[in-house]
Design a protein around this motif. Structure first.
Motif, PDB file in Angstrom:
ATOM      1  N   ASP A 137      62.078  62.931  59.920  1.00  0.00           N
ATOM      2  CA  ASP A 137      62.222  62.231  58.712  1.00  0.00           C
ATOM      3  C   ASP A 137      62.968  63.077  57.447  1.00  0.00           C
ATOM      4  O   ASP A 137      63.144  62.598  56.618  1.00  0.00           O
ATOM      5  CB  ASP A 137      61.129  61.650  58.181  1.00  0.00           C
ATOM      6  N   ARG A 138      63.232  64.412  57.787  1.00  0.00           N
ATOM      7  CA  ARG A 138      63.852  65.347  56.729  1.00  0.00           C
ATOM      8  C   ARG A 138      63.082  65.779  55.608  1.00  0.00           C
ATOM      9  O   ARG A 138      63.419  66.209  54.678  1.00  0.00           O
ATOM     10  CB  ARG A 138      65.176  64.840  56.385  1.00  0.00           C
ATOM     11  N   THR A 139      61.647  65.529  56.107  1.00  0.00           N
ATOM     12  CA  THR A 139      60.789  65.456  54.878  1.00  0.00           C
ATOM     13  C   THR A 139      59.481  66.262  55.508  1.00  0.00           C
ATOM     14  O   THR A 139      59.007  67.245  54.823  1.00  0.00           O
ATOM     15  CB  THR A 139      60.442  64.301  54.088  1.00  0.00           C
ATOM     16  N   GLU A 174      55.732  59.425  57.978  1.00  0.00           N
ATOM     17  CA  GLU A 174      56.884  59.959  58.507  1.00  0.00           C
ATOM     18  C   GLU A 174      57.754  59.180  59.550  1.00  0.00           C
ATOM     19  O   GLU A 174      59.072  59.315  59.602  1.00  0.00           O
ATOM     20  CB  GLU A 174      56.854  61.413  58.719  1.00  0.00           C
ATOM     21  N   ARG A 228      59.689  56.658  57.556  1.00  0.00           N
ATOM     22  CA  ARG A 228      60.514  57.383  57.023  1.00  0.00           C
ATOM     23  C   ARG A 228      61.714  57.707  57.787  1.00  0.00           C
ATOM     24  O   ARG A 228      62.854  57.750  57.448  1.00  0.00           O
ATOM     25  CB  ARG A 228      60.210  58.351  56.080  1.00  0.00           C
ATOM     26  N   ARG A 254      65.620  56.480  57.821  1.00  0.00           N
ATOM     27  CA  ARG A 254      66.475  57.284  57.599  1.00  0.00           C
ATOM     28  C   ARG A 254      67.747  56.921  58.807  1.00  0.00           C
ATOM     29  O   ARG A 254      68.998  57.093  58.444  1.00  0.00           O
ATOM     30  CB  ARG A 254      66.183  58.733  58.081  1.00  0.00           C
ATOM     31  N   ARG A 258      49.607  60.962  52.510  1.00  0.00           N
ATOM     32  CA  ARG A 258      51.066  61.004  52.421  1.00  0.00           C
ATOM     33  C   ARG A 258      52.003  59.734  52.133  1.00  0.00           C
ATOM     34  O   ARG A 258      53.178  59.791  52.380  1.00  0.00           O
ATOM     35  CB  ARG A 258      51.763  61.530  53.795  1.00  0.00           C
TER      36      ARG A 258
END
Length: 317
Positions: free
Chosen positions: A88-90, A134, A137, A141, A171
């Motif tokens: 999720d690039r997070t 995530e 997310r 994305r 989160r």
């Protein structure tokens, strides 16, 4: 060992009888084809009676069959190629939701879906198909990437719900799902959503907003599972069958209430009886709808999608 549910016992008994008659025929060299034919006809009739009159709880059981095809199975059967994308690039890469670019019948699409796993080790690895924030997310994305390259999105829904753990809430589980609902409603490419197994609560809805929403015949879609509903109302799981009927979670109930756009037929006895036929039905539905949806401009798609879900209920302040 093949899994057999209680309501399938009459079918299993007849299959056992046929096997025994065939074994006796082979051992004694006596022609018993007439008896076998009679039993096979009775078996065919029994299957029709059993599988065409399933209750809500029986549909839930069918959706959870251990041999039932999952997201990766459908990808393998209907996609000419598939390139999985991760993360999720997070935070991290949630293994409960998988996705990537694929080609279906010459159409390039972004496929996203829940993956439960087939054995104990894989189920633990996939967290039983229950996504963390995530995961949603990551799905968002990938949807945004599909929008960037003007590619349709296909989602395959099969989850017991979003992961309910404390760390998931910390989160932002609720925010992640809510964000997906907002972004999917205004995504400027076609979205086709298909419930291929369990469709439980926000965990399913998090990738369930589309121009077309379908359920396979032996699946369910509801705000809560029958067991959880029974636990809340009666403080026990003993009334899960009653809860399943009250929830109106079967595909025919959802279609009758105008909450889905159609039902995708399964082979008699469930998708696990003939996965290739089930996959072909899914593929045919996707390609038919893509032809229609790709002919519409982005503004029309978004406007019709918003209207579609707005008509499902009203807000009274």
């Amino acid at each position: 060992m093949e899994t057999t549910f209680d309501f399938e016992k009459p079918i299993a008994d007849l299959q056992t009888q046929i096997e025994k008659v065939q074994q006796v025929s082979e051992k004694t060299k006596v022609d018993m084809s007439a008896t076998v034919k009679e039993l096979e006809e009775k078996l065919a009739q029994t299957k029709l009676e059993v599988y065409h009159n399933l209750t809500g709880w029986q549909k839930v059981q069918m959706s959870r069959h251990p041999e039932r095809p999952q997201t990766f199975d459908y990808i393998e059967m209907i996609c000419d190629d598939f390139v999985e994308l991760h993360g999720d690039r997070t935070v991290r890469d949630d293994k409960a939701i998988v996705g990537g670019f694929a080609t279906i019948g010459g159409e390039s699409v972004m496929v996203i879906g829940h993956q439960k796993g087939k054995n104990t080790k894989e189920r633990q690895y996939r967290n039983f198909g229950m996504a963390n924030p995530e995961g949603y997310r990551k799905a968002l994305r990938l949807m945004k990437m599909a929008e960037k390259f003007n590619k349709p999105v296909v989602t395959l829904i099969d989850t017991m719900g979003a992961y309910p753990g404390l760390e998931a809430e910390e989160r932002g589980q609720g925010e992640a799902i809510a964000r997906n609902l907002l972004e999917m409603s205004i995504l400027k490419v076609p979205i086709i959503c298909i419930v291929i197994g369990e469709g439980a609560s926000g965990g399913a809805l998090g990738i369930g907003i589309g121009d077309r929403v379908y359920m396979m015949d032996n699946t369910w879609y509801s705000v809560i599972s029958p067991e959880s509903c029974s636990s809340i109302l009666w403080r026990t799981w003993d009334y899960k069958e009653k809860a399943a009927e009250a929830l109106k979670l079967r595909a025919e109930d959802m279609l009758g209430n105008g909450l889905i756009d159609g039902i995708i037929e399964e082979p008699l006895g469930g998708a696990h009886q003939n996965p290739l036929v089930a996959a072909e039905n899914v593929k045919s539905r996707i390609l038919t709808d893509l032809t229609q949806l790709k002919a519409k401009d982005a503004d029309t798609l978004v406007a019709e999608r918003i209207m579609k879900f707005s008509k499902m209920g009203v807000v009274v302040e």
